[in-house]
Design an enzyme around this catalytic site. Sequence first.
Site, PDB file in Angstrom:
ATOM      1  N   SER A 102       0.837  -1.207   0.000  1.00  0.00           N
ATOM      2  CA  SER A 102       0.000   0.000   0.000  1.00  0.00           C
ATOM      3  C   SER A 102       0.866   1.249   0.000  1.00  0.00           C
ATOM      4  CB  SER A 102      -0.890  -0.004   1.252  1.00  0.00           C
ATOM      5  OG  SER A 102      -1.474   1.270   1.461  1.00  0.00           O
TER       6      SER A 102
ATOM      7  N   TYR B  20      -1.753  -0.921  10.844  1.00  0.00           N
ATOM      8  CA  TYR B  20      -2.078  -1.514   9.528  1.00  0.00           C
ATOM      9  C   TYR B  20      -0.927  -1.247   8.559  1.00  0.00           C
ATOM     10  CZ  TYR B  20      -3.585  -1.503   4.738  1.00  0.00           C
ATOM     11  OH  TYR B  20      -3.615  -1.700   3.385  1.00  0.00           O
TER      12      TYR B  20
ATOM     13  N   LYS C 163       2.014  -3.813   6.566  1.00  0.00           N
ATOM     14  CA  LYS C 163       2.351  -3.826   5.134  1.00  0.00           C
ATOM     15  C   LYS C 163       3.862  -3.677   4.962  1.00  0.00           C
ATOM     16  CE  LYS C 163      -1.662  -4.374   3.201  1.00  0.00           C
ATOM     17  NZ  LYS C 163      -1.961  -5.649   2.523  1.00  0.00           N
TER      18      LYS C 163
ATOM     19  N   PHE D 153      -2.397   2.774  -4.582  1.00  0.00           N
ATOM     20  CA  PHE D 153      -2.812   4.082  -4.093  1.00  0.00           C
ATOM     21  C   PHE D 153      -4.256   3.953  -3.620  1.00  0.00           C
ATOM     22  CE2 PHE D 153       0.821   6.905  -4.344  1.00  0.00           C
ATOM     23  CZ  PHE D 153       1.749   5.951  -4.736  1.00  0.00           C
ATOM     24  N   ASN D 154      -5.235   4.628  -4.189  1.00  0.00           N
ATOM     25  CA  ASN D 154      -6.578   4.525  -3.604  1.00  0.00           C
ATOM     26  C   ASN D 154      -7.545   3.811  -4.544  1.00  0.00           C
ATOM     27  OD1 ASN D 154      -5.133   6.674  -2.105  1.00  0.00           O
ATOM     28  ND2 ASN D 154      -7.071   6.820  -1.000  1.00  0.00           N
TER      29      ASN D 154
ATOM     30  N   LEU E  67     -13.369   7.321   1.501  1.00  0.00           N
ATOM     31  CA  LEU E  67     -14.172   8.378   0.890  1.00  0.00           C
ATOM     32  C   LEU E  67     -15.262   7.892  -0.041  1.00  0.00           C
ATOM     33  CD1 LEU E  67     -14.600  11.438   0.373  1.00  0.00           C
ATOM     34  CD2 LEU E  67     -13.011  11.220  -1.544  1.00  0.00           C
TER      35      LEU E  67
ATOM     36  N   GLY F 126      -3.780  12.029  11.337  1.00  0.00           N
ATOM     37  CA  GLY F 126      -2.997  11.064  10.541  1.00  0.00           C
ATOM     38  C   GLY F 126      -3.108  11.300   9.057  1.00  0.00           C
TER      39      GLY F 126
END
Length: 337
Positions: free
Chosen positions: A125, A149, A153, A178-179, A200, A294
């Site tokens: 990630s 988390y 990774k 990425f997302n 999101l 964060g």
Amino acid sequence: MSTILVTGGTGYIGSHTCVELIKAGYDVVVLDNLYNSSEAVLDRIEMISGTKPKFYKTDILDKQGLKKVFDENKIDAVIHFAGYKAVGESVQIPLTYYENNISGSVNLYEAMAAAGCKTLVFSSSATVYGSPKSVPIREDFPTSTTNPYGSTKLMNEHILADVCVSDPEWSVLLLRYFNPIGAHQSGLIGEVPNGIPNNLVPYIARVANGTLEYLRVWGNDYPTVDGTGVRDYIHVVDLALGHIKAVEYAMNHKGAEYINLGTGNGYSVLEVLHAYEKACGRKLAYKIMDRRPGDIATCYADTEKAAKLLGWKAKYNIDDMCRDSWNFTLKNPDGIK
Ligand code: WQD
């Protein structure tokens, strides 16, 4: 015909990857403990691809269960998605995350080695980049993590790099997503979050279908185009296709490679919201809130290495991603059961 084991294969990215693997002519075996997904996803994969993958309801913490999969199938390569993935939850129950994502993954790598299978694509990630000093982010940027988390990774990346040093027969691709957003164009598979979404686009999807009242925008005082957070959203089908290229590369090379899977484009929260309004055909309510602890301001990928090494480039744009997300949400108001 090569056989690929997909751990976490009934999950969001795993299921989309199974579809593309089958279309590319691979035999697919799925291992999943169904903690965060439904066995019905296998029927959806069959409806799309014409093939229902062989399935083992197994937990990566179950060493005997892992051995059984490798005893009963000649696995040529593994794509490892299985793992817990909620940033906030990982802060609350870190030991559960370390046990599952580290001990469980080491069990898998040991089962692979014992079976002589040393070709792996690992689901990493962009979170391993922490707060990057600049963008676009390249694979040689420093890594650091700010939550358990993300640490699991990064630890998996270190473990696998060490395995490749200890045994040059191993081939490992560490893919830094990425997302991921969107869904297969059929609307048969997509993202089904547990409870209230943290991410999101799944949250916006529930505002769009009336399940949630408005989007909380976590801060609009970032140094970005409109003050809201900027991310590199990538269509989940583009991501799945990147895995096909990755497994082909891994089966023809040795050693470890880190590769970003992103589009190289950044979109703000409000830009995504407006793209979603176009997709669903109505205005979506939102409220500006304080920043989420964060969060970083801006994050998007340098995509050169993926293009050069894998011959892969994302092709869907933000409107495609929102259109396909909305199509899946409309067709699956209660998820996949
Ligand atoms: C995106 C932007 C938020 C929700 C996380 C993980 C990462 C990866 C992807 C697994 C940010 C804003 C969000 C909301 C908002 N997951 N936002 N309101 O944080 O970039 O990455 O998911 O690998 O590891 O860290 O994704 O979707 O949570 O947030 O304003 O209700 O949307 O502030 O700017 P993120 P996200």
